[in-house]
Design a protein around this motif. Structure first.
Motif: not given
Length: 253
Positions: A177-200
């Protein structure tokens, strides 16, 4: 702790002249982990990631990936074995679209690199994989836009999509999230949180909101050495960690 160790370091040291940037680091990343590496500026996080990915060679110590010693392997050899990294600064082809970028990545990963220039629908499996990634990373609406015109948050999402297109078993997310404006962060945070469970995943990040919402285990690096490791709750209660971050970062309590 349960789970097989997929990536580990033992006694990892990196010296630059008389400066010790990484000092005897022991780290275990377990299968399916959501592990965060945190520390103040200058703690040695980037040096450690560069050692893990082969950009730097250690002065001493050992790195193993799925039980195999990879200490002497080049970055591309580690990538072939399933370790993929994103970077603090975008490294994208500005004139390619997200669809073209992902098609190139998927084709290359599947050994079709010499034929990447064929019409994108010519290989159904490549096209289907691209469509899946575009949807997963909320890029479908901008799939045909040149990357250089995308909002910065979308560029970050594309970078992670590229990493996932390589079907990693270990994913190193370097400050996503480095450099990502506040208004665009939520989508990025949600996507990172939903990465495949089998990927470490090993997350290197300054943003404590992302760290504490994502990680189930955390390692704190200070002056190139491991200060402590534990669950987010344990880290939040740790007096030494609070002292390190006092005045520089907010540690959740």
């Amino acid at each position: 702790m349960s789970g097989e160790v997929v990536l580990s370091t033992r006694g990892l040291v990196k010296r630059f002249g008389g400066i010790t940037a990484t000092g005897n680091v022991d780290l275990d990343l377990r299968k399916g982990a959501r592990h965060a590496l945190i520390g103040p500026n200058g703690a040695g996080k980037t040096t450690l990631v560069n050692l893990l990915t082969g950009v730097l060679q250690p002065t001493a110590g050992r790195i193993t990936l799925e039980g195999r010693d990879i200490t002497g392997l080049a970055p591309h050899q580690r990538a072939r074995r399933g370790m993929v990294r994103t970077f603090q600064v975008n490294q994208l082809f500005d004139r390619l679209t997200p669809l073209e970028t992902l098609a190139l990545t998927v084709a290359q990963h599947r050994g079709l690199g010499a034929r990447w220039w064929r019409p994108l629908g010519a290989d159904r499996a490549v096209a289907e994989r691209c469509d899946m990634l575009l949807e997963q990373f909320h890029l479908t609406a901008v799939r045909d836009e040149p990357t250089q015109v995308l909002a910065y948050g979308k560029r970050r999402l594309l970078e992670i999509a590229i990493a996932l297109a390589c079907e990693p078993r270990v994913l190193l997310l370097d400050e996503p999230v480095a450099g990502v404006p506040a208004g665009e962060r939520e989508e990025l945070l949600r996507t990172v949180g939903s990465l495949p469970a089998d990927v470490s995943v090993l997350l290197i990040e300054h943003d404590m909101d992302l760290v504490f919402s994502f990680a189930t285990r955390m390692t704190v690096l200070v002056n190139g050495a491991v200060l402590t490791e534990g669950t987010p709750a344990e880290i939040a209660r740790n007096a030494e960690v609070r002292a390190v971050y006092l005045g520089t970062e907010r540690v959740h309590g």
